[in-house]
Design a protein around this motif. Structure first.
Motif, PDB file in Angstrom:
ATOM      1  N   ASP A  96       0.213  -0.047   7.325  1.00  0.00           N
ATOM      2  CA  ASP A  96       0.455   0.775   6.142  1.00  0.00           C
ATOM      3  C   ASP A  96      -0.369   2.057   6.113  1.00  0.00           C
ATOM      4  O   ASP A  96      -0.161   2.905   5.247  1.00  0.00           O
ATOM      5  CB  ASP A  96       0.171  -0.043   4.876  1.00  0.00           C
ATOM      6  CG  ASP A  96       1.179  -1.171   4.695  1.00  0.00           C
ATOM      7  OD1 ASP A  96       2.327  -1.001   5.120  1.00  0.00           O
ATOM      8  OD2 ASP A  96       0.806  -2.223   4.139  1.00  0.00           O
ATOM      9  N   ARG A  97      -1.282   2.228   7.038  1.00  0.00           N
ATOM     10  CA  ARG A  97      -2.006   3.511   7.106  1.00  0.00           C
ATOM     11  C   ARG A  97      -1.061   4.642   7.506  1.00  0.00           C
ATOM     12  O   ARG A  97      -1.268   5.780   7.104  1.00  0.00           O
ATOM     13  CB  ARG A  97      -3.157   3.437   8.128  1.00  0.00           C
ATOM     14  CG  ARG A  97      -4.240   2.415   7.862  1.00  0.00           C
ATOM     15  CD  ARG A  97      -4.745   2.428   6.435  1.00  0.00           C
ATOM     16  NE  ARG A  97      -4.114   1.399   5.638  1.00  0.00           N
ATOM     17  CZ  ARG A  97      -3.982   1.435   4.323  1.00  0.00           C
ATOM     18  NH1 ARG A  97      -4.392   2.473   3.639  1.00  0.00           N
ATOM     19  NH2 ARG A  97      -3.400   0.448   3.670  1.00  0.00           N
TER      20      ARG A  97
ATOM     21  N   HIS B 210      -0.536   9.016   7.290  1.00  0.00           N
ATOM     22  CA  HIS B 210       0.901   9.220   7.482  1.00  0.00           C
ATOM     23  C   HIS B 210       1.326  10.689   7.517  1.00  0.00           C
ATOM     24  O   HIS B 210       2.423  10.984   7.979  1.00  0.00           O
ATOM     25  CB  HIS B 210       1.681   8.494   6.389  1.00  0.00           C
ATOM     26  CG  HIS B 210       1.426   9.010   5.004  1.00  0.00           C
ATOM     27  ND1 HIS B 210       0.204   8.891   4.388  1.00  0.00           N
ATOM     28  CD2 HIS B 210       2.230   9.654   4.124  1.00  0.00           C
ATOM     29  CE1 HIS B 210       0.275   9.435   3.183  1.00  0.00           C
ATOM     30  NE2 HIS B 210       1.484   9.904   2.999  1.00  0.00           N
ATOM     31  N   THR B 211       0.470  11.582   7.042  1.00  0.00           N
ATOM     32  CA  THR B 211       0.864  12.997   7.058  1.00  0.00           C
ATOM     33  C   THR B 211       0.716  13.623   8.443  1.00  0.00           C
ATOM     34  O   THR B 211       1.346  14.641   8.732  1.00  0.00           O
ATOM     35  CB  THR B 211       0.026  13.800   6.050  1.00  0.00           C
ATOM     36  OG1 THR B 211      -1.370  13.643   6.367  1.00  0.00           O
ATOM     37  CG2 THR B 211       0.283  13.313   4.628  1.00  0.00           C
TER      38      THR B 211
ATOM     39  N   HIS C  24       2.548   4.090   7.520  1.00  0.00           N
ATOM     40  CA  HIS C  24       3.899   3.822   7.004  1.00  0.00           C
ATOM     41  C   HIS C  24       3.796   3.593   5.503  1.00  0.00           C
ATOM     42  O   HIS C  24       3.661   2.465   5.038  1.00  0.00           O
ATOM     43  CB  HIS C  24       4.482   2.599   7.713  1.00  0.00           C
ATOM     44  CG  HIS C  24       5.952   2.396   7.462  1.00  0.00           C
ATOM     45  ND1 HIS C  24       6.489   1.217   7.007  1.00  0.00           N
ATOM     46  CD2 HIS C  24       7.001   3.255   7.597  1.00  0.00           C
ATOM     47  CE1 HIS C  24       7.792   1.339   6.889  1.00  0.00           C
ATOM     48  NE2 HIS C  24       8.133   2.566   7.235  1.00  0.00           N
ATOM     49  N   ARG C  25       3.848   4.710   4.734  1.00  0.00           N
ATOM     50  CA  ARG C  25       3.586   4.623   3.307  1.00  0.00           C
ATOM     51  C   ARG C  25       4.312   5.732   2.566  1.00  0.00           C
ATOM     52  O   ARG C  25       4.915   6.622   3.172  1.00  0.00           O
ATOM     53  CB  ARG C  25       2.084   4.656   3.022  1.00  0.00           C
ATOM     54  CG  ARG C  25       1.372   5.855   3.592  1.00  0.00           C
ATOM     55  CD  ARG C  25      -0.135   5.671   3.659  1.00  0.00           C
ATOM     56  NE  ARG C  25      -0.744   5.550   2.335  1.00  0.00           N
ATOM     57  CZ  ARG C  25      -1.400   4.470   1.942  1.00  0.00           C
ATOM     58  NH1 ARG C  25      -1.515   3.428   2.763  1.00  0.00           N
ATOM     59  NH2 ARG C  25      -1.958   4.408   0.750  1.00  0.00           N
ATOM     60  N   LEU C  26       4.263   5.678   1.251  1.00  0.00           N
ATOM     61  CA  LEU C  26       4.950   6.643   0.392  1.00  0.00           C
ATOM     62  C   LEU C  26       4.553   8.072   0.754  1.00  0.00           C
ATOM     63  O   LEU C  26       3.375   8.367   0.954  1.00  0.00           O
ATOM     64  CB  LEU C  26       4.590   6.368  -1.071  1.00  0.00           C
ATOM     65  CG  LEU C  26       5.341   7.201  -2.116  1.00  0.00           C
ATOM     66  CD1 LEU C  26       6.819   6.882  -2.090  1.00  0.00           C
ATOM     67  CD2 LEU C  26       4.758   6.932  -3.510  1.00  0.00           C
ATOM     68  N   GLY C  27       5.546   8.937   0.845  1.00  0.00           N
ATOM     69  CA  GLY C  27       5.302  10.332   1.176  1.00  0.00           C
ATOM     70  C   GLY C  27       5.932  10.760   2.482  1.00  0.00           C
ATOM     71  O   GLY C  27       5.974  11.952   2.800  1.00  0.00           O
TER      72      GLY C  27
ATOM     73  N   LYS D  16       8.607  -1.730   0.291  1.00  0.00           N
ATOM     74  CA  LYS D  16       8.791  -0.480   1.039  1.00  0.00           C
ATOM     75  C   LYS D  16      10.221   0.027   0.914  1.00  0.00           C
ATOM     76  O   LYS D  16      10.462   1.238   0.940  1.00  0.00           O
ATOM     77  CB  LYS D  16       8.406  -0.687   2.503  1.00  0.00           C
ATOM     78  CG  LYS D  16       6.912  -0.839   2.696  1.00  0.00           C
ATOM     79  CD  LYS D  16       6.512  -0.747   4.162  1.00  0.00           C
ATOM     80  CE  LYS D  16       5.002  -0.756   4.273  1.00  0.00           C
ATOM     81  NZ  LYS D  16       4.525  -0.578   5.646  1.00  0.00           N
TER      82      LYS D  16
ATOM     83  N   SER E  60      -5.289   7.087   4.424  1.00  0.00           N
ATOM     84  CA  SER E  60      -3.898   7.471   4.657  1.00  0.00           C
ATOM     85  C   SER E  60      -3.851   8.386   5.868  1.00  0.00           C
ATOM     86  O   SER E  60      -4.571   9.384   5.938  1.00  0.00           O
ATOM     87  CB  SER E  60      -3.329   8.199   3.434  1.00  0.00           C
ATOM     88  OG  SER E  60      -3.310   7.356   2.310  1.00  0.00           O
TER      89      SER E  60
ATOM     90  N   PRO F 145       0.828  -1.200   0.000  1.00  0.00           N
ATOM     91  CA  PRO F 145       0.000   0.000   0.000  1.00  0.00           C
ATOM     92  C   PRO F 145       0.864   1.254   0.000  1.00  0.00           C
ATOM     93  O   PRO F 145       1.897   1.310   0.667  1.00  0.00           O
ATOM     94  CB  PRO F 145      -0.801  -0.130   1.302  1.00  0.00           C
ATOM     95  CG  PRO F 145      -0.872  -1.607   1.542  1.00  0.00           C
ATOM     96  CD  PRO F 145       0.448  -2.144   1.070  1.00  0.00           C
ATOM     97  N   GLY F 146       0.448   2.240  -0.771  1.00  0.00           N
ATOM     98  CA  GLY F 146       1.219   3.474  -0.863  1.00  0.00           C
ATOM     99  C   GLY F 146       2.163   3.508  -2.045  1.00  0.00           C
ATOM    100  O   GLY F 146       2.776   4.536  -2.324  1.00  0.00           O
TER     101      GLY F 146
END
Length: 590
Positions: free
Chosen positions: A496-497, A473-474, A499-502, A290, A471, A110-111
């Motif tokens: 993954d909510r 993660h922000t 810990h994801r891209l960005g 990841k 998401s 995810p992400g």
């Protein structure tokens, strides 16, 4: 294989017919058995297409032959109006590989942008009269609805900026599918209820069918959604499946997904017969890890919490009953009423480990629990585990950090929301409906508040309801697990909510796992969950070759066991007897 036998014919489904053609397809084999297949009419072309696809898939297992390079992909995307989002290197790589396959599996974490890559794939493979339909959980709808605007320039050629239309049970689905739109979203549950309509739609149109979170059909013919998707698998012109956790429980979870993706090819049978999924898959899937996303590893922390006396006594009684049921199920080897009772006992043990005062409410109706034990549990009130989780969230809030707390029980969500009222929490469980961000009672409204309200420090959620499609993660870098289930998908996707891209390269992500400490003679249900999750994650690692999964399983395997060796069996016997009012009053006191 289902078949109806008539005097001059045997009727089978088209997927089953393809399996027969594959098994008995060679001329020499047919001659040796004294018969010949003689295709007629439409079957001639369909069998030819199947044979071509079969040969291409078999060749692609060993080595993909890429048909379009990165520069050409970029040129075609730009020409189609796909200019608002620039694909990352790993997304280009996945897209190149998927374009080399007639049907594809994207098992990226995810992400990693599975939605973006799949939409780009659709843009590159669509023809003027083609349609696309996404079957997904409702939680994924916002991502699919947003991807068009995020990727396509307004007024893109050939209707490239056409939005996805959500198919809703409030409307006439057949009428919507005939409306002239070509991009649709539908939930798994509604798709099952609209089987005949969808089948007719895919039969009369050139349709690209995508299953998002495809592990939801893992039960195959044993479930309505699996049976429908397998029966309709030959109708779409292209099929793609997306899942970050394609085998949540065991290798067999992959069988039905591959049966859908490659009907008649036998990949599902190979897995059912015990062949290693990695050998079966070969190069027929893509996965971005990841590590490839450049994410710093998440740090996992384990905390063991002691049981109160009443909780321990009740847990011991339920454990004894559960053990009796489990033994009966294992010895009989049958899945029946005893298995259902055993599963219920597992859920009770899980609830007793986190929230015994709520567990006794349902259990007291059974009439098998001593009132003395029940009184003791109710007198103890909120469990030490919930209090420890709440204290942890308060410590993080005092340092300015927001936290998501995961629990599998709706009643525990309510208990935590009440306990943490001072942190202005929001919550999500299966009863929270989707809607607009402006409505504070909807899933979207609660998420918006968690993101935007500086006084809201906690989101309490159920992984089954909120583990996909959101998401955090922000704004959130700490997740606390009050409990976990045996379902690895819920655990992996909930991580993954946050810990994801960005995430910035220096951002720390912390996963805090609370487990109930139990005597060795009784055993900790949380330790059992931890062991089984590690085993399932190991299986996923071996299938997908993902080193990040190795780390995750390693942490589970090397955490200290939540076992209390200071309590002996006789101590437990005496505790239960005392709370039941059956203690020996003549025994000497210390």
């Amino acid at each position: 294989m289902d078949a109806s036998v008539e005097p001059l014919s045997i009727n089978v489904s088209w997927p089953d017919a393809l399996t027969l053609i594959r098994e008995f397809g060679t001329k020499a084999f047919q001659t040796s058995l004294g018969f010949r297949f003689v295709p007629q009419g439409e079957a001639v072309e369909r069998i030819r297409e199947f044979s071509d696809g079969f040969r291409k898939a078999r060749a692609s297992q060993g080595a993909l032959k890429k048909e379009i390079d990165r520069e050409e992909i970029q040129r075609r995307l730009s020409a189609a109006g796909f200019t608002r989002r620039t694909l990352k290197d790993f997304q280009f790589r996945d897209l190149e590989n998927l374009l080399a396959l007639p049907n594809g599996a994207n098992f990226s974490v995810p992400g990693a942008g599975k939605t973006t890559v799949t939409f780009a794939l659709h843009v590159l493979t669509r023809s003027p009269d083609s349609h696309i339909i996404i079957i997904s959980p409702k939680s994924a709808f916002p991502a699919w609805r947003a991807v068009v605007e995020e990727c396509m320039e307004p007024g893109a050629p050939n209707g490239g900026d056409e939005p996805f239309k959500v198919l809703d049970s409030r409307f006439d689905i057949d009428k919507e599918l005939r409306s002239g739109s070509t991009r649709f979203l539908i939930s798994y549950d509604l798709a099952v209820r609209q089987q005949s309509v969808l089948t007719a739609y895919m039969a009369r149109n050139s349709v690209h069918l995508v299953l998002d979170e495809s592990h939801r059909m893992k039960a195959g013919l044993a479930s309505q959604r699996g049976a429908f998707l397998l029966s309709a698998a030959t109708l779409p012109v292209r099929r793609d499946i997306l899942s970050g956790t394609p085998m949540p429980q065991a290798a067999s979870d992959l069988a039905s997904q591959l049966g859908f993706l490659w009907p008649g090819h036998g990949y599902d049978l190979s897995i059912q017969r015990g062949q290693a999924p990695r050998d079966v898959l070969g190069n027929l899937y893509v996965r971005t890890t990841k590590t490839e996303l450049g994410l710093p590893p998440a740090e996992r922390h384990f905390y063991d919490v002691e049981m109160a006396p009443g909780q321990l006594a009740l847990y011991s009684v339920v454990r004894s009953e559960a053990l009796r049921q489990f033994t009966k199920v294992v010895s009989s080897g049958r899945i029946g009423q005893e298995f259902i009772k055993a599963r219920k006992s597992v859920m009770r043990l899980l609830q007793l480990s986190v929230n015994p005062s709520l567990a006794v409410t349902g259990m007291s109706n059974d009439g098998n629990i001593s009132s003395g034990i029940v009184d003791q549990v109710l007198e103890e009130g909120t469990s030490a585990k919930i209090l420890a989780v709440a204290d942890h969230a308060r410590r993080l809030a005092s340092e300015g950090y927001k936290t998501v707390i995961w629990t599998i029980f709706t009643d525990t969500i309510r208990e935590l929301v009440t306990t943490l009222a001072d942190l202005n929490p929001v919550f999500i469980h299966g009863g929270v409906q989707t809607g607009e961000e402006t409505d504070p009672d909807t899933r979207e409204g609660k998420l918006a508040r968690f993101h935007n309200d500086p006084r809201c420090f906690v989101l309490v959620a159920n992984p089954a309801a909120a583990g996909e499609g959101i998401s955090l993660h922000t704004v959130c870098h700490n997740a606390i697990y009050a409990d976990r289930s045996y379902v690895s998908t819920h655990y992996l996707q909930s991580i993954d909510r946050i810990h994801r891209l960005g995430l910035p390269a220096d951002q720390e992500t912390h996963i805090h796992i609370y487990r109930t400490r139990a005597p060795a003679q009784v055993g900790s249900i949380d330790l059992s969950v931890s062991r089984r999750l590690a085993q399932k994650i190991r299986g996923l690692e071996q299938t997908l070759g993902d080193p990040d999964l190795h780390l995750l399983a390693y942490d589970e395997e090397n955490a200290d066991d939540p076992i209390d060796y200071s309590v002996e069996l006789q101590d437990l016997v005496d505790l239960v007897a005392e709370l039941e009012g059956n203690a020996d009053s003549t025994s000497e006191e210390a």
